[in-house]
Design an enzyme around this catalytic site. Structure first.
Site, PDB file in Angstrom:
ATOM      1  N   SER A   1     106.783   5.112  36.960  1.00 46.39           N
ATOM      2  CA  SER A   1     105.956   4.567  38.029  1.00 46.39           C
ATOM      3  C   SER A   1     104.518   4.539  37.530  1.00 46.39           C
ATOM      4  O   SER A   1     104.086   5.423  36.796  1.00 46.39           O
ATOM      5  CB  SER A   1     106.064   5.473  39.254  1.00 46.39           C
ATOM      6  OG  SER A   1     104.963   5.257  40.098  1.00 46.39           O
TER       7      SER A   1
ATOM      8  N   CYS B   1     107.635  22.335  40.466  1.00 44.46           N
ATOM      9  CA  CYS B   1     106.309  22.951  40.358  1.00 44.46           C
ATOM     10  C   CYS B   1     106.281  24.392  40.844  1.00 44.46           C
ATOM     11  O   CYS B   1     105.420  25.163  40.447  1.00 44.46           O
ATOM     12  CB  CYS B   1     105.292  22.152  41.153  1.00 44.46           C
ATOM     13  SG  CYS B   1     105.421  20.403  40.860  1.00 44.46           S
TER      14      CYS B   1
ATOM     15  N   GLU C   1     105.866   0.608  45.455  1.00 47.06           N
ATOM     16  CA  GLU C   1     106.163   0.139  44.097  1.00 47.06           C
ATOM     17  C   GLU C   1     107.672   0.015  43.895  1.00 47.06           C
ATOM     18  O   GLU C   1     108.151  -0.968  43.327  1.00 47.06           O
ATOM     19  CB  GLU C   1     105.568   1.109  43.064  1.00 47.06           C
ATOM     20  CG  GLU C   1     105.752   0.613  41.629  1.00 47.06           C
ATOM     21  CD  GLU C   1     105.326   1.642  40.576  1.00 47.06           C
ATOM     22  OE1 GLU C   1     104.769   2.697  40.931  1.00 47.06           O
ATOM     23  OE2 GLU C   1     105.567   1.359  39.382  1.00 47.06           O
TER      24      GLU C   1
ATOM     25  N   GLU D   1      92.940   7.727  30.270  1.00 44.88           N
ATOM     26  CA  GLU D   1      93.388   6.870  31.380  1.00 44.88           C
ATOM     27  C   GLU D   1      92.929   7.416  32.734  1.00 44.88           C
ATOM     28  O   GLU D   1      92.878   6.672  33.707  1.00 44.88           O
ATOM     29  CB  GLU D   1      94.922   6.789  31.423  1.00 44.88           C
ATOM     30  CG  GLU D   1      95.557   6.056  30.252  1.00 44.88           C
ATOM     31  CD  GLU D   1      96.042   7.016  29.186  1.00 44.88           C
ATOM     32  OE1 GLU D   1      95.493   8.142  29.094  1.00 44.88           O
ATOM     33  OE2 GLU D   1      96.961   6.645  28.432  1.00 44.88           O
TER      34      GLU D   1
ATOM     35  N   LYS E   1      98.556  19.921  33.590  1.00 46.88           N
ATOM     36  CA  LYS E   1      97.496  19.211  34.318  1.00 46.88           C
ATOM     37  C   LYS E   1      96.157  19.360  33.607  1.00 46.88           C
ATOM     38  O   LYS E   1      95.271  18.520  33.752  1.00 46.88           O
ATOM     39  CB  LYS E   1      97.366  19.759  35.743  1.00 46.88           C
ATOM     40  CG  LYS E   1      98.609  19.590  36.589  1.00 46.88           C
ATOM     41  CD  LYS E   1      98.663  18.272  37.317  1.00 46.88           C
ATOM     42  CE  LYS E   1      99.884  18.199  38.217  1.00 46.88           C
ATOM     43  NZ  LYS E   1     100.252  16.833  38.554  1.00 46.88           N
TER      44      LYS E   1
ATOM     45  N   GLU F   1     104.001   4.857  45.691  1.00 46.27           N
ATOM     46  CA  GLU F   1     105.205   4.868  44.868  1.00 46.27           C
ATOM     47  C   GLU F   1     106.371   4.220  45.612  1.00 46.27           C
ATOM     48  O   GLU F   1     107.156   3.479  45.021  1.00 46.27           O
ATOM     49  CB  GLU F   1     105.543   6.317  44.490  1.00 46.27           C
ATOM     50  CG  GLU F   1     106.404   6.442  43.264  1.00 46.27           C
ATOM     51  CD  GLU F   1     106.389   7.867  42.715  1.00 46.27           C
ATOM     52  OE1 GLU F   1     105.620   8.124  41.783  1.00 46.27           O
ATOM     53  OE2 GLU F   1     107.140   8.710  43.221  1.00 46.27           O
TER      54      GLU F   1
ATOM     55  N   GLU G   1      96.306  16.591  31.314  1.00 48.46           N
ATOM     56  CA  GLU G   1      96.301  15.295  32.006  1.00 48.46           C
ATOM     57  C   GLU G   1      94.883  14.814  32.317  1.00 48.46           C
ATOM     58  O   GLU G   1      94.556  13.645  32.116  1.00 48.46           O
ATOM     59  CB  GLU G   1      97.099  15.426  33.311  1.00 48.46           C
ATOM     60  CG  GLU G   1      97.229  14.113  34.078  1.00 48.46           C
ATOM     61  CD  GLU G   1      97.815  14.329  35.472  1.00 48.46           C
ATOM     62  OE1 GLU G   1      97.662  15.435  36.024  1.00 48.46           O
ATOM     63  OE2 GLU G   1      98.424  13.388  36.000  1.00 48.46           O
TER      64      GLU G   1
ATOM     65  N   CYS H   1     104.672  12.170  38.606  1.00 53.51           N
ATOM     66  CA  CYS H   1     103.750  13.201  39.111  1.00 53.51           C
ATOM     67  C   CYS H   1     103.576  14.372  38.164  1.00 53.51           C
ATOM     68  O   CYS H   1     102.661  15.160  38.309  1.00 53.51           O
ATOM     69  CB  CYS H   1     104.246  13.756  40.441  1.00 53.51           C
ATOM     70  SG  CYS H   1     104.500  12.496  41.664  1.00 53.51           S
TER      71      CYS H   1
END
Lengths: 174, 665
Positions: free
Chosen positions: B322, B518, B280, B369, B361, B277, B364, B302
């Site tokens: 990102s 988190c 990037e 993807e 999550k 990241e 996710e 994230c």
């Protein structure tokens, strides 16, 4: 924004776009969220009912969650998510009307219209609802069709009352 | 100050506080259910009613402010009786199959029943139909809902997503998405904050523990587990440790005891994320400064709840995100490529399990993807709460475990990775690396903490100027990076609106979907401690400071991994394995066909429990019996009426006879 709705008779009807309620919200209600109920009333009187797409449109317009709009719509029995008939029959089941035979009217209408409470006839002519006291207790049992009040209705009179509205349709056809 | 009397005790309280708070400050506990300190007080359940002398009715203490001279009784007979009736009425429409409920023994309704001393429920009546709405992430069980509306407050006021709201009216009221949609097909971000505040078993994470047990017991599978940074500072609470106790060593030991073959640390992948990241960002900054096309601000990726939120609410701004996958999916991708090759196991025989503080999550890993070579990067996600259940169910005594470390090679991490679990942490970790890469000097903050972005405020901002940069970064000389950090989706909304309007003054933004980050994610232990965020945050920073390596790019395991496998950050292989793309969803998911509903039949109550319903008198019998009673009562009433009429008639006749008798005389 066009919405296609399948009507009870199986035909598809195109709901016009929401520009009318759109401009009404802008000009008359100034996009105020606290006017939600008034806006929903206005929308129902324009489009006849409040389909999900219309509720989402209003939610986006007022920048509130659609779950809040649908919460209000599902709370008040006056709002409907189903397409409504040309005429609305409301049989009063307030205490006085209930005692004087309102229930019999309901049973009779259920049979003769072949629909349940809250539904609309297949020809789209009548929506059948019950009301909790229309303030005509002295005239019990009472019912309303649109804005007309019928007093001391006996089941035997129902067919002739309904016939008036059916005739209208015939006239329109001609 | 206001002076009042509670239970005969003279107390003083600050003006504006409620009776409930004033009582609590003076060690008087008023039983309550819907009230959730600092979050939700609307007085909907009425359990906390108290008697206020002079008031006509009992008052809900959580919404009634104290007044001068008020005399309050919290435990009088009338109050106790009222609470009892209120509780029993709540139970009359609550599915009491507690033995099979996920919240059994840590249910607030259960605890309240014991507190009120209730051992029977006198009201039997109509019950709401059992309806289970399961998505890949969150499961709703409407027969358990007590309509306290904590979830409504969290969803609408705190997160401002507005998925859950009361629908319908009266007995038919349900708390749910618009038009009774399954939550998995609505634009829910799956942040899971509703599951943290739900007092009962109505809102919870969709269970994955069974799938994990199955994987562990399958001898043909190599089961790899990884733990997110925020789990270690919270899981102790579920084993009676005080909030803010870091349990990293015990956690690693517990996972080994559970039978996982490899116990890795998501922190390793957090360091990897920073490398990717950070690179990037430098790449985007270079393009922007040299006049090439790029998109700024760049926003961290994230937090999967945040990602889904953007996809639903701001589908035209996805290029600001990102392209980095989240750390645990990166680690999954690495396990099924680099590590599989290293240990000589076919990736199809590897099961990657992630222990996450997060419910999103779970969604996710089901995204199309998040796959490489036909295999999902991560196979199962369990929350911190689910892991604690597994440890308890395996009979592992967490307290007596000796501390151990994570397995190599994907277990070594830096302090920068630990702070990924708290708001501001990803940004700080990125700056520690980026600043040093660019200038060759350490980030100029005391103890490496970027103090303006540390803390629990909704939006934090800072700017850092690059001066005396290394020659290869000369384009960055005098460039002042403006950064913003937010936690919670309400703050994210504010920053995203700026981005959409083109008025965002920032270059780099960190977003964590949950308030606090988190550490207080949707999968974390439920806590009513109002300082819970501060305590877990403190533990996180302490753990960071205790580590010898504090910067991601200094992690030797990461350096070795790049040398051995990836080559360089943002290289070809990185893009294949560690970067991803996003899906335009739209506010009503109108831009995609993806839905995340699980077939309700799969989650239906097993047929084997049918016999239990037969223990209760079946509906038919009750109806027969009650109709007989009604008939007899009606007959009785009629007879009484007739008797009264007859007596009246007799009386009338008697008077007439008396009168006649009199006149004759």
């Amino acid at each position: 924004m066009k919405v296609v709705e399948t009507r009870p008779d199986g035909k598809e009807a195109v709901l016009t776009d929401f520009s009318e309620i759109n401009s009404l919200i802008d000009t008359y209600y100034a996009g105020r969220r606290d006017c939600l109920i008034n806006i929903l009333h206005a929308a129902q009187s324009i489009y006849g009912f409040l389909p999900a797409e219309l509720q989402r449109f209003i939610a986006d317009k007022l920048d509130i969650p659609v779950s809040e709009v649908s919460g209000v719509v599902s709370f008040y029995s006056f709002f409907s998510m189903k397409r409504r008939g040309k005429h609305t029959i409301r049989v009063c089941l307030g205490t006085a009307c209930y005692v004087r035979g309102g229930k019999k009217l309901v049973d009779h209408l259920r049979k003769s219209l072949k629909i349940e409470i809250g539904d609309t006839t297949a020809d789209g002519l009548f929506t059948f609802e019950i009301a909790r006291c229309i303030g005509a207790c002295g005239l019990a049992p009472a019912m309303m069709i649109d804005d007309d009040v019928y007093q001391q209705v006996a089941p035997a009179r129902l067919d002739s009352i309904l016939a008036k509205y059916k005739d209208e349709k015939g006239v329109e056809k001609a | 100050m206001v002076h009042l009397t509670i239970n005969g005790k003279d107390i003083s309280a600050e003006e504006g506080v409620t009776i409930f708070e004033a009582a609590k400050q003076n060690s008087i506990t008023i039983p309550s259910l819907c009230n959730f300190e600092n979050i939700h007080s609307i007085g909907s359940c009425r359990i906390c009613v108290v008697e206020v002398e002079g008031a006509k009715t009992l008052q809900a203490s959580c919404v009634t402010p104290v007044r001068e001279g008020m005399v309050v009784h919290t435990n009088s007979k009338i109050v106790r009786d009222a609470r009892k009736v209120l509780y029993e009425l709540l139970l009359s429409d609550h599915d009491t199959d507690c033995l099979f409920c996920n919240r059994n023994q840590h249910c607030e309704l259960q605890r309240l029943g014991r507190q009120l001393g209730i051992y029977e429920s006198r009201f039997e009546g109509q019950r709401s139909e059992r309806r289970i709405d399961a998505s890949v992430s969150i499961t709703r069980d409407l027969s358990k809902c007590v309509l306290c509306r904590r979830c409504v407050t969290v969803c609408n006021d705190i997160q401002q997503v507005g998925i859950l709201n009361p629908q319908n009216r009266g007995f038919k009221t349900v708390i749910g998405p618009s038009f009774d949609l399954p939550i998995g097909s609505d634009s829910c971000s799956f942040c899971g904050q509703c599951t943290v505040v739900c007092p009962v078993g109505a809102l919870k994470e969709t269970d994955s523990t069974q799938a994990v047990w199955d994987a562990i017991n399958d001898k043909t599978k190599r089961v790899v587990v990884q733990v997110a940074p925020a789990v270690r500072v919270a899981i102790g609470e579920l084993f009676s440790y005080p909030a803010g106790t870091s349990c990293t060593g015990k956690l690693a030991s517990a996972l080994k005891e559970l039978g996982f073959d490899d116990v890795f640390d998501t922190d390793w992948a957090a360091d990897l994320t920073i490398m990717e990241e950070g690179t990037e960002f430098l790449d985007r900054a270079k393009k922007a400064l040299t006049g090439k096309h790029t998109v700024l601000p760049m926003i961290t990726s994230c937090s999967p709840g945040w990602i889904k939120y953007v996809e639903n609410h701001f589908p035209d701004s996805l290029d600001h995100l990102s392209t980095c996958k989240s750390p645990h999916t990166m680690l999954g991708a690495v396990v099924k490529s680099y590590y599989a090759e290293k240990i000589g196991v076919d990736p199809k025989d590897i099961v990657v399990v992630s222990v996450m503080p997060c419910t999103a999550k779970k969604f996710e890993i089901r995204r199309p993807e998040m796959m490489n070579g036909g295999y999902p990067n991560v196979d199962e996600v369990i929350t911190t709460r689910e892991l604690a259940e597994m440890i308890k169910s395996a009979g592992i005594d967490f307290d007596s475990l000796t501390e151990s470390s994570f397995h190599k090679p994907l277990g070594l991490s830096s302090g920068a990775a630990i702070i990924f679990g708290v708001t501001g942490g990803v940004m700080e970790a990125a700056l520690r690396t980026v600043y040093e890469l660019v200038t060759g000097r350490e980030l100029p903050f005391e103890n490496l903490h970027v103090t303006p972005i540390v803390g629990l405020e909704q939006i934090k901002e800072a700017s850092i100027k690059f001066e005396n940069v290394l020659p290869e970064f000369d384009y960055l000389e005098d460039f002042e990076v403006r950064i913003a950090v937010t936690n919670g989706l309400a703050g994210a909304k504010i920053l995203m609106e700026q981005v959409e309007d083109g008025t965002s003054p920032y270059h780099f933004i960190e977003v964590m979907g949950c308030p606090g980050g988190c550490i207080t994610g949707g999968g974390q232990p439920r806590s009513k401690d109002t300082d819970i965020r501060k305590k877990r945050m403190k533990a996180t920073y302490e753990e960071d400071e205790s580590l010898p390596i504090r910067k991601s790019h200094e992690n030797p395991a990461i350096i070795e991994f790049y040398n051995e496998f990836l080559g360089k950050p943002n290289g070809h292989l990185s893009h294949e394995l560690l970067h991803t793309s996003y899906t335009k969803r739209g506010l009503y998911n109108e831009l995609t066909n993806e839905r995340y509903v699980i077939d309700a039949a799969e989650h239906a109550i097993p047929k084997t429990f049918d016999h239990l319903s037969k223990v209760r008198p079946s509906g038919e019998e009750t109806e027969d019996y009650s109709s007989q009673v009604l008939e007899l009562k009606a007959k009785n009433a009629k007879l009484r009426e007739e008797l009264e009429d007859t007596l009246e008639t007799v009386e009338v006749f008697r008077r007439i006879i008396v009168d006649m008798h009199g006149s004759n005389r």
